[in-house]
Design a protein around this motif. Structure first.
Motif, mmCIF file in Angstrom:
data_model
loop_
_atom_site.group_PDB
_atom_site.id
_atom_site.type_symbol
_atom_site.label_atom_id
_atom_site.label_comp_id
_atom_site.label_asym_id
_atom_site.label_seq_id
_atom_site.Cartn_x
_atom_site.Cartn_y
_atom_site.Cartn_z
ATOM 1 N N ASP A 25 9.012 -5.803 13.893
ATOM 2 C CA ASP A 25 9.034 -5.682 12.715
ATOM 3 C C ASP A 25 8.692 -4.208 12.129
ATOM 4 O O ASP A 25 9.328 -3.525 11.466
ATOM 5 C CB ASP A 25 7.941 -6.598 11.966
ATOM 6 C CG ASP A 25 8.724 -7.909 11.857
ATOM 7 O OD1 ASP A 25 9.851 -8.180 12.300
ATOM 8 O OD2 ASP A 25 8.108 -8.835 11.276
ATOM 9 N N LEU A 26 7.621 -3.534 13.081
ATOM 10 C CA LEU A 26 6.970 -2.432 12.817
ATOM 11 C C LEU A 26 8.421 -1.297 13.041
ATOM 12 O O LEU A 26 8.246 -0.363 12.244
ATOM 13 C CB LEU A 26 5.892 -2.131 13.509
ATOM 14 C CG LEU A 26 4.502 -2.780 13.156
ATOM 15 C CD1 LEU A 26 3.507 -2.193 14.157
ATOM 16 C CD2 LEU A 26 4.079 -2.467 11.744
ATOM 17 N N VAL A 27 8.978 -1.465 14.097
ATOM 18 C CA VAL A 27 9.937 -0.613 14.695
ATOM 19 C C VAL A 27 10.936 -0.642 13.542
ATOM 20 O O VAL A 27 11.564 0.455 13.196
ATOM 21 C CB VAL A 27 10.733 -1.266 15.799
ATOM 22 C CG1 VAL A 27 11.722 -0.098 16.356
ATOM 23 C CG2 VAL A 27 9.556 -0.931 17.096
ATOM 24 N N ASN A 28 11.257 -1.780 12.822
ATOM 25 C CA ASN A 28 12.397 -1.772 11.857
ATOM 26 C C ASN A 28 11.987 -1.029 10.535
ATOM 27 O O ASN A 28 12.966 -0.596 9.883
ATOM 28 C CB ASN A 28 12.665 -3.480 11.332
ATOM 29 C CG ASN A 28 13.213 -4.573 12.552
ATOM 30 O OD1 ASN A 28 13.886 -3.840 13.368
ATOM 31 N ND2 ASN A 28 13.044 -5.737 12.574
ATOM 32 N N THR A 29 10.734 -1.590 10.509
ATOM 33 C CA THR A 29 10.163 -0.696 9.094
ATOM 34 C C THR A 29 10.313 0.807 9.371
ATOM 35 O O THR A 29 10.557 1.346 8.404
ATOM 36 C CB THR A 29 8.766 -0.991 8.865
ATOM 37 O OG1 THR A 29 8.742 -2.470 8.752
ATOM 38 C CG2 THR A 29 8.267 -0.600 7.573
ATOM 39 N N LYS A 37 11.325 -4.538 25.173
ATOM 40 C CA LYS A 37 12.481 -3.478 24.584
ATOM 41 C C LYS A 37 12.247 -3.726 23.161
ATOM 42 O O LYS A 37 12.401 -4.683 22.574
ATOM 43 C CB LYS A 37 13.618 -3.835 24.945
ATOM 44 C CG LYS A 37 13.846 -3.486 26.527
ATOM 45 C CD LYS A 37 14.633 -2.151 26.859
ATOM 46 C CE LYS A 37 14.736 -1.543 27.797
ATOM 47 N NZ LYS A 37 14.060 -0.530 28.268
ATOM 48 N N HIS A 38 12.206 -2.641 22.225
ATOM 49 C CA HIS A 38 12.661 -2.454 20.969
ATOM 50 C C HIS A 38 13.408 -1.245 20.495
ATOM 51 O O HIS A 38 13.421 -0.463 21.315
ATOM 52 C CB HIS A 38 11.036 -2.245 20.294
ATOM 53 C CG HIS A 38 10.058 -3.356 20.346
ATOM 54 N ND1 HIS A 38 10.203 -4.444 19.734
ATOM 55 C CD2 HIS A 38 9.424 -3.442 21.192
ATOM 56 C CE1 HIS A 38 9.174 -5.457 20.175
ATOM 57 N NE2 HIS A 38 8.437 -4.789 20.975
ATOM 58 N N GLY A 39 14.083 -1.603 19.543
ATOM 59 C CA GLY A 39 14.983 -0.726 19.112
ATOM 60 C C GLY A 39 15.564 -0.798 17.663
ATOM 61 O O GLY A 39 14.866 -1.535 16.817
ATOM 62 N N PHE A 40 16.525 -0.100 17.205
ATOM 63 C CA PHE A 40 17.113 -0.093 15.817
ATOM 64 C C PHE A 40 18.237 -1.108 15.860
ATOM 65 O O PHE A 40 19.119 -1.283 16.641
ATOM 66 C CB PHE A 40 17.696 1.159 15.541
ATOM 67 C CG PHE A 40 18.422 1.286 14.201
ATOM 68 C CD1 PHE A 40 17.701 1.002 13.153
ATOM 69 C CD2 PHE A 40 19.725 1.546 14.051
ATOM 70 C CE1 PHE A 40 18.345 0.945 11.991
ATOM 71 C CE2 PHE A 40 20.495 1.610 12.745
ATOM 72 C CZ PHE A 40 19.416 1.323 11.641
#
Lengths: 383, 282
Positions: free
Chosen positions: A87-91, A241-244
């Motif tokens: 969620d933080l990455v999304n924001t 893994k995190h991303g757009f």
């Protein structure tokens, strides 16, 4: 003698009256002050306190234990709360593209409208009207427009082209992936890069000392990262893994559609505030239209860009209703902290963890807003 | 020959202007596409809604379907109005008084107090939502419109105070002093000088609050029970459901948008002033 006494008496009466009026003024303001003290600061305090406990459930007399920063620890490192980190990455990505889109569209529309356009009012009304709508209305409409089998995907068929095959909000692709464990290193490198740039600017300006200091700190950070210092910072136990998320493209488009009128209005007001003589002078000096914009107009619009970035930035950090209406609250791909807080608190009844998410949101917004309020109101007093 | 031609009042067609207008018209069409979609879908017969023909206008216009949808949304529209009208009026009146005090009766500490008050309009409301929910519950206002009015009045105070403070700051202090010398007190000055010239300020604030509260969702969805839901909550529920007949949410979107759009089109200048006031400097 007696005339003098009357004057002193008069001033005395005057003074008493003034004091009484001043007291009345403070009394009239106090209900609002008390209400805001309780509803803003008191409630924030309660939320902050709740975030340090294990409060769950809706029971009348719940057993609540103080557990310190455990909720925050869970959110940032716990295996189960991986959704919060995404969620933080999304924001982050949403904020970057939303700001870029609004500023870009805003300045484009403002410049186009600043050319003595016939029917300017009509165009302005059209570009600004989405601002009057609720995010829920916008979300509902765009949800329908993004229907993969219809809506925007079928627009090309109107001029004989094949329909698009874009998943929009249903797309599950994630790009620009990174490992959450690399975050300390990434963050350190960004700080180092900024410092290096600052050093370069100082050096160009002939200020040796500040240049050496910021350059030195940048070098130390770089060495620390290269020596593996950043990699040894404990974040999450396993690679993550995190991303757009591509699904956000649709949300960003709708948000820009709604809010770009705001930046347009701000830039247009700014452009109208620039004295025509200034532009005329640039033209007399042989500047082309483009050069006039680049070297005369844009520098003067910088304070407006900053204000717009802060207002839009704090909106995007707490974005909730638009995504709720467009993609639904349960869509993990398009989740943001605002929605997760709502689900955690009011659907799962995990008040303590919901409170912790809320406090993280508050800190993010405060980091943007407090310096802005501080500087704006200070410069106002100096006037 | 050529000189004569030049003197004829034939407007020169400059390619740059043509491009400019073409760009503006294309952009305007792009911005209006969602409006077109809402209008055509809201008036379609649910049975005829078909993904392949989404962009075709309804044939024929289905008034029956729209009326049915309108009836479904009617109670929520009523809820929204009974929320928005009192909340707007109360927060505007309180903001006007606050603005008067903060601009004309400066006291020690006001410079610290004002930014602290303003901060309340920027916070994510999630950060006060749990205590607010508990508080309204404890005074038996949870679930109904009055509780929602309380929330909107309180959290509307920062912006209404800000707009009025900036508005009253323009009133010359000499006018206030002259009136004070004539014997007018705190309320006299407000009644005879400030309030009569406040009309434009009130229009800006009322439009702003009306739009904000009408459009709001987070408080509405967490603090009301089903019977008291404002239009935004009803709309999100209908659109979020499975297997929706899409003429319904589109009709709802239209109904939810009409009041604020009407205000925007009728009083656009004031709307923009409120908008720009939101960036703190008046």
């Amino acid at each position: 003698m007696s005339a003098q006494t009357t004057t002193t008496l008069n001033t005395l009466v005057e003074r008493i009256r003034l004091r009484r009026d001043r007291l009345t003024a403070i009394l009239m303001l106090s209900p609002s002050v008390i209400l805001l003290a309780i509803f803003v600061y008191g409630f924030i305090g309660q939320t902050a306190w709740a975030s340090l406990t294990d409060w769950q459930g809706l029971s009348a007399n719940p057993v609540i234990n103080f557990i310190g920063l455990e909720n925050y620890n869970q959110l940032f490192t716990g295996l189960l709360d991986v959704r919060f980190r995404q969620d933080l990455v999304n924001t982050f990505f949403f904020t970057v593209f939303f700001l870029a889109g609004c500023l870009g569209m805003g300045i484009l529309l403002a410049i186009l409208l600043d050319q003595n356009i016939k029917g300017e009012t009509i165009f302005r009304t059209i570009f600004l009207f989405p601002m009057a709508l609720s995010f829920i209305v916008t979300g509902t409409i765009w949800r329908w427009l993004y229907n993969p089998g219809g809506g925007i995907n079928r627009l090309p068929t109107l001029i004989g082209l094949p329909a698009l095959e874009w998943g929009w909000l249903t797309d599950r692709t994630q790009i620009w992936q990174f490992n959450w464990q690399d975050l300390p290193a990434i963050f350190a490198l960004v700080v180092a890069a900024v410092l290096a740039f600052v050093a370069y600017r100082h050096w160009r300006g002939g200020r040796r000392r500040p240049a050496t200091i910021s350059g030195g700190i940048a070098a130390v950070i770089l060495i620390w990262v290269l020596a593996g210092g950043a990699a040894s910072v404990q974040t999450v136990p396993f690679p993550e893994k995190h991303g757009f998320n591509i699904a956000f493209i649709g949300i960003i488009l709708a948000a820009v559609w709604q809010m770009s009128g705001y930046t347009m209005a701000m830039y247009l007001a700014g452009l109208r505030g620039i004295p025509e003589e200034l532009r005329e002078a640039a033209r007399v000096d042989g500047a082309s239209e483009l050069q006039t914009y680049l070297y005369v107009v844009f520098p003067l619009l910088k304070p407006i860009t900053l204000s717009a970035m802060i207002v839009l930035g704090h909106i995007s950090l707490k974005i909730f209703d638009l995504i709720f209406a467009m993609a639904g609250a349960d869509n993990a791909t398009t989740d943001v902290p605002g929605i997760l807080m709502y689900l955690t608190s009011f659907r799962a009844n995990q008040f303590a963890k919901g409170a912790a998410i809320a406090i993280v949101m508050l800190v993010m917004v405060a980091v943007v807003i407090v310096p802005y309020l501080w500087t704006t109101l200070r410069s106002e007093h100096e006037l | 020959m050529s000189t004569q031609n030049r003197s004829l009042p034939i407007p020169m067609i400059r390619p740059r202007r043509v491009l400019l207008y073409a760009a503006l018209i294309l952009l305007a069409i792009a911005y209006l596409i969602p409006v077109y979609m809402v209008l055509i879908t809201a008036f379609k017969n649910p049975a005829t809604i078909n993904l392949a023909t989404v962009w075709q206008p309804p044939d024929p216009v289905d008034w029956q379907g729209f009326t049915t949808a309108a009836q479904e949304f009617l109670p929520n529209l009523r809820n929204s109005f009974s929320l928005v009208i009192p909340a707007t009026i109360i927060s505007a009146l309180m903001g006007s008084m606050n603005g008067y005090v903060l601009s004309k009766w400066k006291f020690r500490g006001a410079n610290v107090l004002f930014p602290l008050m303003l901060f309340g309009m920027f916070i994510p409301y999630q950060s006060i939502l749990i205590p607010l929910f508990q508080f309204l519950n404890s005074i038996n206002l949870y679930g109904g419109i009055p509780g929602l009015i309380v929330a909107h009045v309180v959290y509307g105070l920062p912006i209404t105070t800000l707009i009025f403070r900036n508005y009253y700051a323009e009133v010359p202090t000499e006018m206030v002093e002259a009136s004070a010398i004539d014997g007018a007190g705190f309320f006299g000055i407000y009644r005879h000088i400030m309030f009569p010239i406040s009309l434009p300020g009130f229009v800006v604030v009322i439009i702003w609050q009306f739009t904000q509260i009408w459009n709001e969702f987070l408080f509405a969805v967490t603090l009301t029970s089903t019977a008291n839901q404002p239009i935004t909550v009803k709309l999100s529920e209908l659109a979020g459901g499975e297997a929706v007949k899409w003429n319904m949410p589109m009709a709802g979107a239209l109904l939810a948008a009409i009041p604020t759009l009407f205000v925007y089109i009728a009083l656009g200048q004031y709307f923009i002033r409120g908008l720009l006031a939101g960036s703190v400097k008046g």
